[in-house]
Write an enzyme that holds these catalytic residues in place. Sequence first.
Site, PDB file in Angstrom:
ATOM      1  N   LYS A 267       0.871  -1.171   0.000  1.00 34.80           N
ATOM      2  CA  LYS A 267       0.000   0.000   0.000  1.00 34.80           C
ATOM      3  C   LYS A 267       0.906   1.217   0.000  1.00 34.80           C
ATOM      4  O   LYS A 267       2.035   1.165   0.498  1.00 34.80           O
ATOM      5  CB  LYS A 267      -0.929  -0.020   1.207  1.00 34.80           C
ATOM      6  CG  LYS A 267      -0.356   0.607   2.445  1.00 34.80           C
ATOM      7  CD  LYS A 267      -0.927   1.974   2.650  1.00 34.80           C
ATOM      8  CE  LYS A 267      -0.027   2.808   3.559  1.00 34.80           C
ATOM      9  NZ  LYS A 267      -0.395   4.217   3.519  1.00 34.80           N
TER      10      LYS A 267
ATOM     11  N   THR B  14       5.332   6.351   2.793  1.00 36.09           N
ATOM     12  CA  THR B  14       4.271   5.681   3.540  1.00 36.09           C
ATOM     13  C   THR B  14       3.929   4.455   2.765  1.00 36.09           C
ATOM     14  O   THR B  14       2.892   4.351   2.138  1.00 36.09           O
ATOM     15  CB  THR B  14       2.979   6.498   3.649  1.00 36.09           C
ATOM     16  OG1 THR B  14       3.302   7.761   4.158  1.00 36.09           O
ATOM     17  CG2 THR B  14       1.994   5.817   4.605  1.00 36.09           C
TER      18      THR B  14
ATOM     19  N   ASN C  66      -4.258  16.175  -0.520  1.00 36.35           N
ATOM     20  CA  ASN C  66      -3.385  16.462   0.608  1.00 36.35           C
ATOM     21  C   ASN C  66      -3.763  17.697   1.392  1.00 36.35           C
ATOM     22  O   ASN C  66      -3.319  17.888   2.520  1.00 36.35           O
ATOM     23  CB  ASN C  66      -1.933  16.509   0.140  1.00 36.35           C
ATOM     24  CG  ASN C  66      -1.442  15.110  -0.125  1.00 36.35           C
ATOM     25  OD1 ASN C  66      -1.371  14.318   0.796  1.00 36.35           O
ATOM     26  ND2 ASN C  66      -1.177  14.810  -1.382  1.00 36.35           N
TER      27      ASN C  66
END
Lengths: 407, 407
Positions: free
Chosen positions: A182, A197, A402
């Site tokens: 992911k 991430t 974001n």
Amino acid sequence: MQQTHKFITYGSVTSPRGFTASGIAAGLKYSGKPDMGLIFSEVPAKVSGAFTTCVFAAAPVQVCKQRVLENESARAVIINSGNANACTGNPGLDAAHEMCSYTAEKLGIRAEDVLVSSTGRIGVQLPMDTIKSGIDKAVAARSSEGGNDLAQAIMTTDTVPKSAAVEVELSNGKVTIGAAVKGSGMIDPYMQVPHATMLCYITTDAGLEKKQLDDMLYSGINQSFNRITIDGDMSTNDTTIIMANGVSGVQVQDKDAAVFSAALQALMQQLAREMVIDGEGATKFVEVNISNAATEADARCLAEAIGNSLLCKTAWFGNDPNWGRLVAALGYSGVKFDPDLVDVCYDDMPVVSKGGDAGTPEEELAEVLKKSDFKVNVNMNAGSAGYWIWTCDISYEYVKINAEYHT
Amino acid sequence: MQQTHKFITYGSVTSPRGFTASGIAAGLKYSGKPDMGLIFSEVPAKVSGAFTTCVFAAAPVQVCKQRVLENESARAVIINSGNANACTGNPGLDAAHEMCSYTAEKLGIRAEDVLVSSTGRIGVQLPMDTIKSGIDKAVAARSSEGGNDLAQAIMTTDTVPKSAAVEVELSNGKVTIGAAVKGSGMIDPYMQVPHATMLCYITTDAGLEKKQLDDMLYSGINQSFNRITIDGDMSTNDTTIIMANGVSGVQVQDKDAAVFSAALQALMQQLAREMVIDGEGATKFVEVNISNAATEADARCLAEAIGNSLLCKTAWFGNDPNWGRLVAALGYSGVKFDPDLVDVCYDDMPVVSKGGDAGTPEEELAEVLKKSDFKVNVNMNAGSAGYWIWTCDISYEYVKINAEYHT
């Protein structure tokens, strides 16, 4: 090398024998979407891992990293999304340990055989009651078809789950490698060892020694996740774990190591490519390919200057063949070179020749940039070293995601 | 130090005595807006300059840099916008030289006393007929009120012209310093010496030695243009030039050097601030202030990691107090530090305390982020060194400007 691996349709971390997995909704995400997952190996699996180099490494990363360094093997990984358990101090560390011990208890194995990952919001303590009831559900739900549920459960801003598996023919039998990843923002290269991430879990039913596994994992990362950049940010929680349980009965012999390693690399590249394509707001997949640089370090530095340039990335979004931004990025990269030797092509279309305009009409160049997948080929004509990276454009959607993302 | 300088209303490069300037439309920009400017000193002026470190330094930068290094003084600067004369090879170099010699001829001075700058599209040869008729007009139009016209003529994506001037009382009389800058994208620190698609011209009627001028210019840049970042890109054409013609009759004595230097710095900071506020698509001016770091190099590295983080910049745009992105940026900066000692405030509002959540309600933090001007104060509690930079948010408008900008 002859290609001796093939991708399995709908392959996942449960494609290799001897692994079960699950993905369930524990209630950590407000959306009610799946947010906890479990990967379990029937037998102890040799383990290796690579983790963020961020100083603020999250509690689960600290726990996981230590276990992977100290132990030869592991049995399970428990994962939650929706909360990163990062910047949570000692209570956070205790929570990460408790996730392992509670999972171990439910699985009837030792706590030190459980690895742990978290991803999501930083700075908030985990709600342990929710986590524990999630673990109960995840343990109960695990199955040999659970790989794709697992891939769902670890998503944050990803728009699609990302799983794959390959089969590899070795001299003494067939083995399978599966993986789930992911990650779509906070992605930058240099996972030496990983950043971004990104979470990646790789399973295989091949038998390997820990040392082999370490070498193959690092080399695979250097050819995949270390070469992708979405926004140049890096995260507190990046983790790549590989578990090899040997349930196929096939041990990877030295003479087969290259074949197995190539298959692992192909799998990791496939998922790295999917991460870039699913990059936050990305509309274009761009390979930046530097050739004939003086050194590989130069080539990497040049590739990353272009891949991380906001001006290049917004120009790609706008189908603007403005090569001035490309050469400006090369020029400020810090690499010393003769600008009058540089050639650049978009795919095979010359755009810069000997450091100046190659003369291709702008409309023809714009046609290349309108594609959803193209290459920026830079020939430095200064040596024989090369490096490539995969990146994407930056769109309005990136800003929207974001500016408005609150887990 | 007592403040002995004051800003002049509508001050510009022609506020100091003995300078004339002009800004006219030569026809280089499709829009028909002013695109050429001239600064002229009645008498030879001591000169200093700082230029892009980009390998693809534009032709005018190469010419200008050499003159500033070799010569003590200069008389004029001829500037065009709309075309960068970068990546234009030998014809580009010839064109830059011809801009100087033609301007010199029209002004009745020596070619080596003329400096030259260009900004705009990269990779296109200058249309010399248009340039020459522009020079004719610019020479004819110059006046002692022309400073603000000059500031208009050097704009590209800037939304407002940026000029300022200060008066300084020295022990032996009053002197004036004026300046014009342009730049709103391709802005990154490290003008050691300058970067960024920024052009800056500073004039003063004070008398200074070249060595004094060099020192004061570099020190001023380090306290201003080197500390701003808009998009982390750097340009092929960045130029800062200062000319001191001494027409005031006041020579800057050693005892007055600190006062003069402080005034110059204040002027440069004012214009650096205006550049960030006018940053492409920027809606917020953010000062990132690192204190109590182990070394200044650490502090700078930490400040720049935050100032260049796309995730931080989009969060600011979204009024999102998400401090996880701040600590992630500190963590991946490459600086070694103890995360458990770090405190962060938005203005004076605690957000991170000892590496974890400071407990201030998110609504209160969001109030700070809604301001158009706020500070991110990071206390490393690790030493006594500090560094600050100025940056801005990244908005939809930034993407729009850069996806759609074709000169």
